[in-house]
Scaffold this motif. Structure first.
Motif, PDB file in Angstrom:
ATOM      1  N   ILE A 395     -19.806  -8.340 -10.914  1.00 50.71           N
ATOM      2  CA  ILE A 395     -20.904  -7.795 -10.111  1.00 50.71           C
ATOM      3  C   ILE A 395     -22.229  -7.917 -10.863  1.00 50.71           C
ATOM      4  O   ILE A 395     -23.271  -8.236 -10.269  1.00 50.71           O
ATOM      5  N   GLY A 396     -22.207  -7.653 -12.183  1.00 47.11           N
ATOM      6  CA  GLY A 396     -23.432  -7.790 -12.962  1.00 47.11           C
ATOM      7  C   GLY A 396     -23.966  -9.210 -12.967  1.00 47.11           C
ATOM      8  O   GLY A 396     -25.180  -9.437 -12.886  1.00 47.11           O
ATOM      9  N   GLU A 397     -23.069 -10.186 -13.039  1.00 49.44           N
ATOM     10  CA  GLU A 397     -23.500 -11.588 -12.996  1.00 49.44           C
ATOM     11  C   GLU A 397     -24.064 -11.947 -11.627  1.00 49.44           C
ATOM     12  O   GLU A 397     -25.085 -12.647 -11.529  1.00 49.44           O
ATOM     13  N   LEU A 399     -25.466  -9.866  -9.543  1.00 50.26           N
ATOM     14  CA  LEU A 399     -26.749  -9.183  -9.418  1.00 50.26           C
ATOM     15  C   LEU A 399     -27.847  -9.931 -10.162  1.00 50.26           C
ATOM     16  O   LEU A 399     -28.978 -10.052  -9.671  1.00 50.26           O
ATOM     17  N   LYS A 400     -27.528 -10.442 -11.332  1.00 55.49           N
ATOM     18  CA  LYS A 400     -28.525 -11.176 -12.101  1.00 55.49           C
ATOM     19  C   LYS A 400     -28.948 -12.450 -11.382  1.00 55.49           C
ATOM     20  O   LYS A 400     -30.125 -12.836 -11.404  1.00 55.49           O
ATOM     21  N   LYS A 401     -28.001 -13.107 -10.708  1.00 57.15           N
ATOM     22  CA  LYS A 401     -28.312 -14.326  -9.956  1.00 57.15           C
ATOM     23  C   LYS A 401     -28.785 -14.028  -8.538  1.00 57.15           C
ATOM     24  O   LYS A 401     -29.138 -14.960  -7.805  1.00 57.15           O
ATOM     25  N   MET A 402     -28.748 -12.738  -8.139  1.00 57.71           N
ATOM     26  CA  MET A 402     -29.146 -12.323  -6.792  1.00 57.71           C
ATOM     27  C   MET A 402     -28.301 -13.042  -5.742  1.00 57.71           C
ATOM     28  O   MET A 402     -28.817 -13.636  -4.788  1.00 57.71           O
ATOM     29  N   GLU A 403     -26.995 -12.972  -5.922  1.00 59.22           N
ATOM     30  CA  GLU A 403     -26.051 -13.577  -4.995  1.00 59.22           C
ATOM     31  C   GLU A 403     -25.171 -12.509  -4.370  1.00 59.22           C
ATOM     32  O   GLU A 403     -24.915 -11.450  -4.966  1.00 59.22           O
ATOM     33  N   ARG A 404     -24.671 -12.809  -3.192  1.00 61.50           N
ATOM     34  CA  ARG A 404     -23.737 -11.919  -2.521  1.00 61.50           C
ATOM     35  C   ARG A 404     -22.335 -12.101  -3.100  1.00 61.50           C
ATOM     36  O   ARG A 404     -22.041 -13.126  -3.737  1.00 61.50           O
ATOM     37  N   LEU A 405     -21.494 -11.110  -2.862  1.00 62.83           N
ATOM     38  CA  LEU A 405     -20.093 -11.234  -3.254  1.00 62.83           C
ATOM     39  C   LEU A 405     -19.378 -12.192  -2.312  1.00 62.83           C
ATOM     40  O   LEU A 405     -19.760 -12.347  -1.148  1.00 62.83           O
ATOM     41  N   ASN A 406     -18.363 -12.806  -2.819  1.00 57.94           N
ATOM     42  CA  ASN A 406     -17.588 -13.743  -2.004  1.00 57.94           C
ATOM     43  C   ASN A 406     -16.881 -12.983  -0.897  1.00 57.94           C
ATOM     44  O   ASN A 406     -16.043 -12.118  -1.162  1.00 57.94           O
ATOM     45  N   PRO A 407     -17.200 -13.257   0.372  1.00 57.33           N
ATOM     46  CA  PRO A 407     -16.566 -12.482   1.459  1.00 57.33           C
ATOM     47  C   PRO A 407     -15.097 -12.814   1.656  1.00 57.33           C
ATOM     48  O   PRO A 407     -14.368 -12.032   2.267  1.00 57.33           O
ATOM     49  N   ILE A 408     -14.650 -13.946   1.141  1.00 58.64           N
ATOM     50  CA  ILE A 408     -13.252 -14.343   1.336  1.00 58.64           C
ATOM     51  C   ILE A 408     -12.343 -13.654   0.330  1.00 58.64           C
ATOM     52  O   ILE A 408     -11.232 -13.216   0.667  1.00 58.64           O
ATOM     53  N   VAL A 409     -12.798 -13.541  -0.900  1.00 55.13           N
ATOM     54  CA  VAL A 409     -11.977 -12.986  -1.976  1.00 55.13           C
ATOM     55  C   VAL A 409     -12.309 -11.512  -2.145  1.00 55.13           C
ATOM     56  O   VAL A 409     -13.479 -11.132  -2.231  1.00 55.13           O
ATOM     57  N   ASP A 410     -11.285 -10.688  -2.189  1.00 54.94           N
ATOM     58  CA  ASP A 410     -11.446  -9.259  -2.452  1.00 54.94           C
ATOM     59  C   ASP A 410     -11.414  -9.052  -3.959  1.00 54.94           C
ATOM     60  O   ASP A 410     -10.369  -9.196  -4.599  1.00 54.94           O
ATOM     61  N   ILE A 411     -12.572  -8.715  -4.537  1.00 61.35           N
ATOM     62  CA  ILE A 411     -12.638  -8.595  -5.992  1.00 61.35           C
ATOM     63  C   ILE A 411     -11.888  -7.365  -6.509  1.00 61.35           C
ATOM     64  O   ILE A 411     -11.597  -7.274  -7.704  1.00 61.35           O
ATOM     65  N   LEU A 412     -11.565  -6.432  -5.617  1.00 62.20           N
ATOM     66  CA  LEU A 412     -10.843  -5.230  -6.026  1.00 62.20           C
ATOM     67  C   LEU A 412      -9.334  -5.356  -5.849  1.00 62.20           C
ATOM     68  O   LEU A 412      -8.602  -4.399  -6.153  1.00 62.20           O
ATOM     69  N   HIS A 413      -8.871  -6.501  -5.370  1.00 64.78           N
ATOM     70  CA  HIS A 413      -7.434  -6.643  -5.102  1.00 64.78           C
ATOM     71  C   HIS A 413      -6.624  -6.547  -6.397  1.00 64.78           C
ATOM     72  O   HIS A 413      -5.640  -5.803  -6.468  1.00 64.78           O
ATOM     73  N   GLU A 414      -7.048  -7.292  -7.410  1.00 66.01           N
ATOM     74  CA  GLU A 414      -6.280  -7.329  -8.660  1.00 66.01           C
ATOM     75  C   GLU A 414      -6.272  -5.978  -9.366  1.00 66.01           C
ATOM     76  O   GLU A 414      -5.243  -5.525  -9.854  1.00 66.01           O
ATOM     77  N   ILE A 415      -7.435  -5.332  -9.394  1.00 70.98           N
ATOM     78  CA  ILE A 415      -7.480  -4.056 -10.113  1.00 70.98           C
ATOM     79  C   ILE A 415      -6.752  -2.959  -9.344  1.00 70.98           C
ATOM     80  O   ILE A 415      -6.138  -2.068  -9.937  1.00 70.98           O
ATOM     81  N   HIS A 416      -6.771  -3.026  -8.009  1.00 69.37           N
ATOM     82  CA  HIS A 416      -5.987  -2.066  -7.241  1.00 69.37           C
ATOM     83  C   HIS A 416      -4.493  -2.270  -7.471  1.00 69.37           C
ATOM     84  O   HIS A 416      -3.733  -1.294  -7.591  1.00 69.37           O
ATOM     85  N   GLN A 417      -4.089  -3.517  -7.553  1.00 68.12           N
ATOM     86  CA  GLN A 417      -2.683  -3.804  -7.824  1.00 68.12           C
ATOM     87  C   GLN A 417      -2.303  -3.328  -9.223  1.00 68.12           C
ATOM     88  O   GLN A 417      -1.207  -2.772  -9.426  1.00 68.12           O
ATOM     89  N   ALA A 563     -22.150  -0.085  -2.460  1.00 67.22           N
ATOM     90  CA  ALA A 563     -23.584   0.032  -2.746  1.00 67.22           C
ATOM     91  C   ALA A 563     -24.194  -1.340  -3.028  1.00 67.22           C
ATOM     92  O   ALA A 563     -25.318  -1.637  -2.590  1.00 67.22           O
ATOM     93  N   TYR A 564     -23.448  -2.196  -3.724  1.00 66.00           N
ATOM     94  CA  TYR A 564     -23.981  -3.530  -4.002  1.00 66.00           C
ATOM     95  C   TYR A 564     -24.059  -4.376  -2.725  1.00 66.00           C
ATOM     96  O   TYR A 564     -25.018  -5.142  -2.547  1.00 66.00           O
ATOM     97  N   ASP A 565     -23.072  -4.246  -1.872  1.00 66.34           N
ATOM     98  CA  ASP A 565     -23.129  -4.977  -0.600  1.00 66.34           C
ATOM     99  C   ASP A 565     -24.337  -4.544   0.230  1.00 66.34           C
ATOM    100  O   ASP A 565     -24.986  -5.375   0.891  1.00 66.34           O
ATOM    101  N   GLU A 566     -24.649  -3.265   0.202  1.00 62.83           N
ATOM    102  CA  GLU A 566     -25.827  -2.780   0.931  1.00 62.83           C
ATOM    103  C   GLU A 566     -27.114  -3.337   0.336  1.00 62.83           C
ATOM    104  O   GLU A 566     -28.050  -3.689   1.069  1.00 62.83           O
ATOM    105  N   LEU A 567     -27.166  -3.422  -0.999  1.00 61.47           N
ATOM    106  CA  LEU A 567     -28.332  -4.032  -1.639  1.00 61.47           C
ATOM    107  C   LEU A 567     -28.469  -5.498  -1.250  1.00 61.47           C
ATOM    108  O   LEU A 567     -29.582  -5.970  -0.973  1.00 61.47           O
ATOM    109  N   CYS A 568     -27.352  -6.213  -1.235  1.00 58.19           N
ATOM    110  CA  CYS A 568     -27.392  -7.629  -0.855  1.00 58.19           C
ATOM    111  C   CYS A 568     -27.917  -7.809   0.566  1.00 58.19           C
ATOM    112  O   CYS A 568     -28.677  -8.749   0.857  1.00 58.19           O
TER     113      CYS A 568
END
Length: 577
Positions: A395-397, A399-417, A563-568
């Motif tokens: 997320i920090g990277e 934010l620095k590049k001012m890019e949105r998160l990948n809508p296809i990949v769930d970045i929380l999937h691995e950590i939730h698992q 919160a980051y998605d809302e900023l994007c």
């Protein structure tokens, strides 16, 4: 030295009921961790009576003074050089300030048209000194406040001057009363919560009003005084804004953007350090006193990482207030850029950093689980820590590049698992976290019998307990449970700070009961089996605390992603590549 003693007595009060526990090895071990070794090494104490007194005005006296002055000067120069090399913008800003003052002085030296303006040249210089701030947003904010305050106060002063002329001999009284009334309402309005960003404008308003009234009354030239002061302030503001904006501009919006992005990396580093340090059973040989009072520590990356995120609240609010005054520039092309959303993202990150702070507190705490029990959950804890740090850095990277998160990949999937696997492991190995012999479900029949002898139970409670299955009431931990994974023996690590006298030494961290001596006269006697089991149970629960805090950190990540998605969305970030 007062803080460690207070902490020691506070922890010792937990065992007040046991009386003699205050004088045992637990308190000694706690004091050894909190009090630096240098303060307890009495051989290093210098007898003041043996020192030869230095006479005033002697050669030795002046020699020591000169040597101390030279040493302090060298330290100041070294600090100034380090400050300039670490952030060259400070050198550029200082040069711009000198250039702006020089330009105004040249204009004054060449005599501006109209002698009345030259008499008020000081206000142009004062305006540059006051409004010339480090960032463009701060400069625009102060310049606008000063301009509005001067213009409004000058108009009001001219109106009051006309009225005072009609009062005749009561002009002095009228002017004095008007100054009191204006000062009262101006100061009271400045204290209004929503007027806090305009506090400087109110100060300029009061200063200008009093200056015009008093100076105009003396000279009888109210209009000339107000107009001359206003024109000189405009001159200073124009020169200051032009130099600060056109020559290497420093934007508060860029600083806010970089600050929030940097905090993501800092919290990720602290999270990895906490999990790694806990699994390797590292412990501070002496807890730095600055950590105990929540001060900055440069030689501890785990502590300084989450502390920078937690302490950046006021800095983010200040930068956000300045950034709202800045015109569109660079990647921030909209006139109403959502700078407030950066503060919201920083607050969500800070909410996660509190959990990292609590994880670090588990390492600093006196109650510790044994290394063998930690190794049982090593893989699960390590995976959650690595995945959590990976999400924060990702997320920090972005934010620095001012890019949105990948809508296809769930970045929380691995950590939730990973968190689910940790929770599942805790459920399977829960017998390691409690004293299985005292499980309520195993001793329910005996407990109910004892309670029935003392008092009559409620009928509804008896009816519910009667429906419990016999298998649950007699459940016992089987003897052939899975063998505990053999613990690895990591090498002792040592983290050296810049100052060797205040080095943070990392050593093997023993469990809490093992620190307690079981010799005669100590806190716990060898035959006190119940107390020993109590301490062992408390140390095992510390492992459950660490695991639960880590799972809570995972739960808070979802709010951060939202919160980051809302900023994007509001800042119109570009799509992820």
């Amino acid at each position: 030295m007062a803080a460690p003693k207070l902490e020691s007595s506070r922890r010792g009060s937990m065992f007040d009921r046991r009386g003699s526990m205050f004088d045992g090895s637990f308190r000694q071990s706690l004091r050894d961790r909190l009090i630096p070794q240098q303060t307890r090494d009495y051989s290093c104490i210098v007898d003041l009576d043996d020192k030869t007194p230095v006479r005033c005005c002697s050669y030795r006296y002046f020699s020591e003074k000169i040597t101390g002055f030279v040493k302090k000067s060298q330290d100041v120069l070294a600090t100034a050089w380090e400050m300039g090399t670490s952030d060259p913008r400070k050198i550029i800003f200082s040069a711009k300030m000198g250039l702006a003052l020089t330009l105004v002085s040249i204009l004054i030296f060449f005599k501006l048209p109209g002698s009345e303006l030259s008499n008020h040249y000081l206000w142009a210089i004062l305006t540059i000194v006051v409004i010339f701030e480090f960032s463009i947003g701060a400069t625009f904010s102060k310049g606008c406040n000063r301009g509005i305050g001067t213009l409004s106060a000058g108009g009001l002063a001219l109106g009051m001057a006309k009225i005072s002329e009609m009062t005749g001999k009561w002009a002095e009284v009228f002017n004095a009363v008007s100054i009191f009334v204006v000062a009262f309402f101006g100061t009271y309005a400045k204290l209004y919560p929503t007027m806090k960003p305009y506090e400087y404008g109110f100060r300029v308003f009061l200063l200008t009003y009093c200056y015009v009234i008093v100076s105009g009354y003396r000279t009888g030239e109210f209009m000339e005084t107000a107009v001359s002061r206003f024109l000189m302030i405009v001159l200073g503001a124009c020169v200051g804004l032009t130099v600060n904006t056109c020559i290497y501009p420093i934007w508060a919006g860029d600083d806010l953007h970089n600050l929030v992005a940097k905090n993501f990396v800092n919290v990720a580093t602290s999270l990895e350090g906490c999990v790694k340090g806990y699994l390797d059973c590292v412990a501070y040989d002496t807890i730095p006193s600055r950590i105990l009072v929540y001060e900055a520590v440069t030689d501890d990356p785990v502590y300084s990482g989450y502390r920078s995120a937690v302490q950046s609240t006021s800095q983010e609010d200040t930068l956000m207030g300045f950034a709202t005054w800045e015109p569109p520039h660079g990647p921030y092309k909209s006139f109403r850029y959502p700078w407030r959303m950066y503060v919201k993202v920083g607050g969500a990150l800070r909410h996660c950093a509190f959990m990292v702070m609590a994880l670090h507190g588990c390492i600093l705490s006196e109650i510790q689980a044994g290394e063998d029990k930690r190794q049982v959950f090593r893989n699960e804890l390590q995976r959650v820590g690595e995945e959590g740090a990976k999400v924060l850095r990702y997320i920090g990277e972005k934010l620095k590049k001012m890019e949105r998160l990948n809508p296809i990949v769930d970045i929380l999937h691995e950590i939730h698992q990973a968190a689910e696997e940790l929770q599942s492991k805790i459920d399977k190995k829960s017998y390691l976290l409690v004293n299985a012999e005292n499980w309520e479900i195993g001793n329910r029949s005996r407990d109910l019998t004892d309670e029935h002898k003392i008092s009559n139970l409620d009928e509804d409670l008896s009816r519910i307990l009667a429906h419990k299955s016999q298998s649950e009431a007699t459940l016992r931990p089987p003897t052939n449970w899975d063998a505990i994974t053999s613990a690895k023996n990591p090498n002792n690590a040592t983290v050296h700070g810049h100052n060797q006298s205040r080095t943070t030494v990392i050593q093997k961290q023993p469990s809490w009961p093992s620190r307690i001596s079981l010799t005669p006269g100590s806190m716990i006697q060898p035959h006190d089996e119940e107390a020993t089991k109590m301490y062992e149970s408390a140390s095992a629960l510390s492992l459950a605390t660490f695991a639960s805090l880590l799972i809570e950190f995972v739960a808070r990540l979802e709010n951060l992603v939202n919160a980051y998605d809302e900023l994007c969305e509001k800042a119109n970030f570009k799509e992820a590549i």
